[in-house]
Design a protein around this motif. Structure first.
Motif, PDB file in Angstrom:
ATOM      1  N   GLU A  73      45.119  29.047  42.819  1.00 24.38           N
ATOM      2  CA  GLU A  73      46.286  29.805  43.281  1.00 24.38           C
ATOM      3  C   GLU A  73      47.486  29.291  42.509  1.00 24.38           C
ATOM      4  O   GLU A  73      47.651  28.097  42.324  1.00 24.38           O
ATOM      5  CB  GLU A  73      46.494  29.608  44.782  1.00 24.38           C
ATOM      6  CG  GLU A  73      45.381  30.208  45.613  1.00 24.38           C
ATOM      7  CD  GLU A  73      45.644  30.071  47.106  1.00 24.38           C
ATOM      8  OE1 GLU A  73      46.804  29.848  47.489  1.00 24.38           O
ATOM      9  OE2 GLU A  73      44.675  30.178  47.862  1.00 24.38           O
ATOM     10  N   GLY A  74      48.307  30.214  42.044  1.00 26.14           N
ATOM     11  CA  GLY A  74      49.484  29.792  41.296  1.00 26.14           C
ATOM     12  C   GLY A  74      49.487  30.316  39.879  1.00 26.14           C
ATOM     13  O   GLY A  74      50.166  29.758  39.016  1.00 26.14           O
ATOM     14  N   GLY A  75      48.716  31.352  39.629  1.00 22.77           N
ATOM     15  CA  GLY A  75      48.774  32.005  38.327  1.00 22.77           C
ATOM     16  C   GLY A  75      47.867  31.409  37.280  1.00 22.77           C
ATOM     17  O   GLY A  75      46.953  30.639  37.568  1.00 22.77           O
ATOM     18  N   VAL A  76      48.156  31.783  36.047  1.00 16.21           N
ATOM     19  CA  VAL A  76      47.328  31.404  34.903  1.00 16.21           C
ATOM     20  C   VAL A  76      47.166  29.887  34.782  1.00 16.21           C
ATOM     21  O   VAL A  76      46.042  29.400  34.586  1.00 16.21           O
ATOM     22  CB  VAL A  76      47.887  32.029  33.604  1.00 16.21           C
ATOM     23  CG1 VAL A  76      47.179  31.476  32.376  1.00 16.21           C
ATOM     24  CG2 VAL A  76      47.761  33.552  33.657  1.00 16.21           C
ATOM     25  N   PRO A  77      48.251  29.102  34.887  1.00 17.21           N
ATOM     26  CA  PRO A  77      48.063  27.646  34.777  1.00 17.21           C
ATOM     27  C   PRO A  77      47.070  27.095  35.808  1.00 17.21           C
ATOM     28  O   PRO A  77      46.293  26.185  35.507  1.00 17.21           O
ATOM     29  CB  PRO A  77      49.467  27.070  35.005  1.00 17.21           C
ATOM     30  CG  PRO A  77      50.386  28.179  34.631  1.00 17.21           C
ATOM     31  CD  PRO A  77      49.687  29.438  35.034  1.00 17.21           C
ATOM     32  N   ILE A 132      32.761  33.855  29.682  1.00 16.61           N
ATOM     33  CA  ILE A 132      34.059  34.311  29.168  1.00 16.61           C
ATOM     34  C   ILE A 132      34.572  35.475  30.012  1.00 16.61           C
ATOM     35  O   ILE A 132      35.754  35.530  30.373  1.00 16.61           O
ATOM     36  CB  ILE A 132      33.967  34.703  27.684  1.00 16.61           C
ATOM     37  CG1 ILE A 132      33.594  33.494  26.823  1.00 16.61           C
ATOM     38  CG2 ILE A 132      35.265  35.348  27.194  1.00 16.61           C
ATOM     39  CD1 ILE A 132      34.533  32.320  26.913  1.00 16.61           C
ATOM     40  N   ALA A 133      33.692  36.409  30.350  1.00 19.34           N
ATOM     41  CA  ALA A 133      34.097  37.554  31.177  1.00 19.34           C
ATOM     42  C   ALA A 133      34.581  37.096  32.545  1.00 19.34           C
ATOM     43  O   ALA A 133      35.563  37.632  33.079  1.00 19.34           O
ATOM     44  CB  ALA A 133      32.937  38.540  31.318  1.00 19.34           C
ATOM     45  N   ARG A 134      33.915  36.098  33.123  1.00 21.03           N
ATOM     46  CA  ARG A 134      34.330  35.585  34.434  1.00 21.03           C
ATOM     47  C   ARG A 134      35.721  34.959  34.343  1.00 21.03           C
ATOM     48  O   ARG A 134      36.575  35.187  35.187  1.00 21.03           O
ATOM     49  CB  ARG A 134      33.350  34.534  34.957  1.00 21.03           C
ATOM     50  CG  ARG A 134      31.977  35.024  35.328  1.00 21.03           C
ATOM     51  CD  ARG A 134      32.013  35.996  36.472  1.00 21.03           C
ATOM     52  NE  ARG A 134      30.867  36.080  37.318  1.00 21.03           N
ATOM     53  CZ  ARG A 134      29.627  36.399  36.994  1.00 21.03           C
ATOM     54  NH1 ARG A 134      29.311  36.596  35.748  1.00 21.03           N
ATOM     55  NH2 ARG A 134      28.694  36.512  37.908  1.00 21.03           N
ATOM     56  N   ILE A 135      35.914  34.147  33.311  1.00 18.80           N
ATOM     57  CA  ILE A 135      37.218  33.507  33.138  1.00 18.80           C
ATOM     58  C   ILE A 135      38.288  34.582  32.940  1.00 18.80           C
ATOM     59  O   ILE A 135      39.356  34.531  33.570  1.00 18.80           O
ATOM     60  CB  ILE A 135      37.201  32.513  31.953  1.00 18.80           C
ATOM     61  CG1 ILE A 135      36.241  31.347  32.252  1.00 18.80           C
ATOM     62  CG2 ILE A 135      38.602  31.989  31.663  1.00 18.80           C
ATOM     63  CD1 ILE A 135      35.942  30.471  31.049  1.00 18.80           C
ATOM     64  N   LEU A 139      41.704  35.400  35.112  1.00 15.46           N
ATOM     65  CA  LEU A 139      43.026  35.441  34.482  1.00 15.46           C
ATOM     66  C   LEU A 139      43.696  36.790  34.727  1.00 15.46           C
ATOM     67  O   LEU A 139      44.902  36.851  34.989  1.00 15.46           O
ATOM     68  CB  LEU A 139      42.904  35.166  32.981  1.00 15.46           C
ATOM     69  CG  LEU A 139      42.485  33.743  32.605  1.00 15.46           C
ATOM     70  CD1 LEU A 139      42.122  33.671  31.137  1.00 15.46           C
ATOM     71  CD2 LEU A 139      43.579  32.736  32.950  1.00 15.46           C
ATOM     72  N   ALA A 140      42.928  37.861  34.674  1.00 19.30           N
ATOM     73  CA  ALA A 140      43.480  39.201  34.930  1.00 19.30           C
ATOM     74  C   ALA A 140      43.947  39.312  36.378  1.00 19.30           C
ATOM     75  O   ALA A 140      44.953  39.977  36.657  1.00 19.30           O
ATOM     76  CB  ALA A 140      42.432  40.271  34.607  1.00 19.30           C
ATOM     77  N   LEU A 144      47.584  39.051  34.099  1.00 23.24           N
ATOM     78  CA  LEU A 144      47.517  39.268  32.654  1.00 23.24           C
ATOM     79  C   LEU A 144      46.879  40.628  32.367  1.00 23.24           C
ATOM     80  O   LEU A 144      45.967  41.057  33.077  1.00 23.24           O
ATOM     81  CB  LEU A 144      46.674  38.191  31.962  1.00 23.24           C
ATOM     82  CG  LEU A 144      47.261  36.797  31.824  1.00 23.24           C
ATOM     83  CD1 LEU A 144      46.292  35.914  31.044  1.00 23.24           C
ATOM     84  CD2 LEU A 144      48.607  36.811  31.141  1.00 23.24           C
ATOM     85  N   GLU A 145      47.345  41.271  31.306  1.00 21.55           N
ATOM     86  CA  GLU A 145      46.695  42.500  30.836  1.00 21.55           C
ATOM     87  C   GLU A 145      45.284  42.138  30.382  1.00 21.55           C
ATOM     88  O   GLU A 145      45.033  41.005  29.952  1.00 21.55           O
ATOM     89  CB  GLU A 145      47.475  43.094  29.651  1.00 21.55           C
ATOM     90  CG  GLU A 145      48.877  43.539  29.986  1.00 21.55           C
ATOM     91  CD  GLU A 145      48.896  44.774  30.868  1.00 21.55           C
ATOM     92  OE1 GLU A 145      47.963  45.582  30.790  1.00 21.55           O
ATOM     93  OE2 GLU A 145      49.850  44.906  31.652  1.00 21.55           O
ATOM     94  N   GLN A 146      44.368  43.084  30.457  1.00 28.08           N
ATOM     95  CA  GLN A 146      42.966  42.824  30.133  1.00 28.08           C
ATOM     96  C   GLN A 146      42.797  42.217  28.737  1.00 28.08           C
ATOM     97  O   GLN A 146      42.046  41.265  28.560  1.00 28.08           O
ATOM     98  CB  GLN A 146      42.144  44.122  30.262  1.00 28.08           C
ATOM     99  CG  GLN A 146      40.658  43.911  30.136  1.00 28.08           C
ATOM    100  CD  GLN A 146      40.092  43.060  31.269  1.00 28.08           C
ATOM    101  OE1 GLN A 146      40.617  43.015  32.369  1.00 28.08           O
ATOM    102  NE2 GLN A 146      39.013  42.363  30.984  1.00 28.08           N
TER     103      GLN A 146
END
Length: 189
Positions: A73-77, A132-135, A139-140, A144-146
């Motif tokens: 929780e808290g975005g991309v980082p 990679i798809a899971r990660i 991230l999306a 984030l845009e796809q």
């Protein structure tokens, strides 16, 4: 656990620790306590067992990874930190589901099945693509845009794979934490 699953789990443990080609059917039978006739009832040969073991590890690993990334929780980082913290736990044998760390089962298996057209090699490649798809999916979920999510996931995947190899080959149990620091820095750029 039924006999088929017992064979798969035992074979996985032996293959992961010693290598697929170094382990014979008789060793799997002895360690599992399953009769040869039962093994051949479930699997026509060792290759079919290997494919079942790859599918077993694929399922377990992806479920574990999804669960760890879903907590972020808290975005991309937070997703980046969750990924590398999960790896740190795995490298340091704090993940019972994945068993003691002996490197990446899929990298190790591809080393034994070098032909990219071989079914086992292709299954391992599909696993790496699924990671990679899971990660990217996580991230999306952070907004984030796809296309951006896939690009970042691909970069994180490279760092993840490098950390796995570093931890396995050199015994660097801090490799995931080093990868995390680098990934967080790169994500800020």
């Amino acid at each position: 656990m039924d006999k088929r699953q017992q064979l798969i789990v035992t074979a996985f443990e032996l293959f992961y620790r010693h290598g697929i080609h170094a382990v014979g059917i008789n060793q799997i039978l002895q360690c599992s306590g399953v009769a040869k006739k039962t093994l051949y009832h479930h699997f026509p040969g060792k290759e079919a067992l290997v494919e079942a073991v790859v599918a077993y590890r694929d399922r377990n690993y992806l479920e574990w990874l999804d669960a760890r990334l879903a907590r972020a929780e808290g975005g991309v980082p937070a997703v980046i930190e969750a990924l590398f913290d999960a790896l740190d736990d795995w490298f340091n044998d704090r993940v019972e589901l994945l068993t003691a760390f002996h490197g990446c089962f899929f990298i190790n298996t591809c080393g034994e099945y070098g032909d990219p057209e071989h079914q086992v090699h292709r299954r391992c490649a599909r696993h790496k693509a699924a990671v990679i798809a899971r990660i990217a999916g996580h991230l999306a979920r952070c907004g984030l845009e796809q296309e951006q999510a896939l690009a970042l996931a691909d970069t994180l995947g490279l760092l993840k794979e490098g950390a796995i190899v570093q931890a396995h080959v050199t015994g660097d149990t801090q490799a995931a934490l080093k990868g995390k620091a680098l990934a967080v820095t790169l994500a800020r750029l």
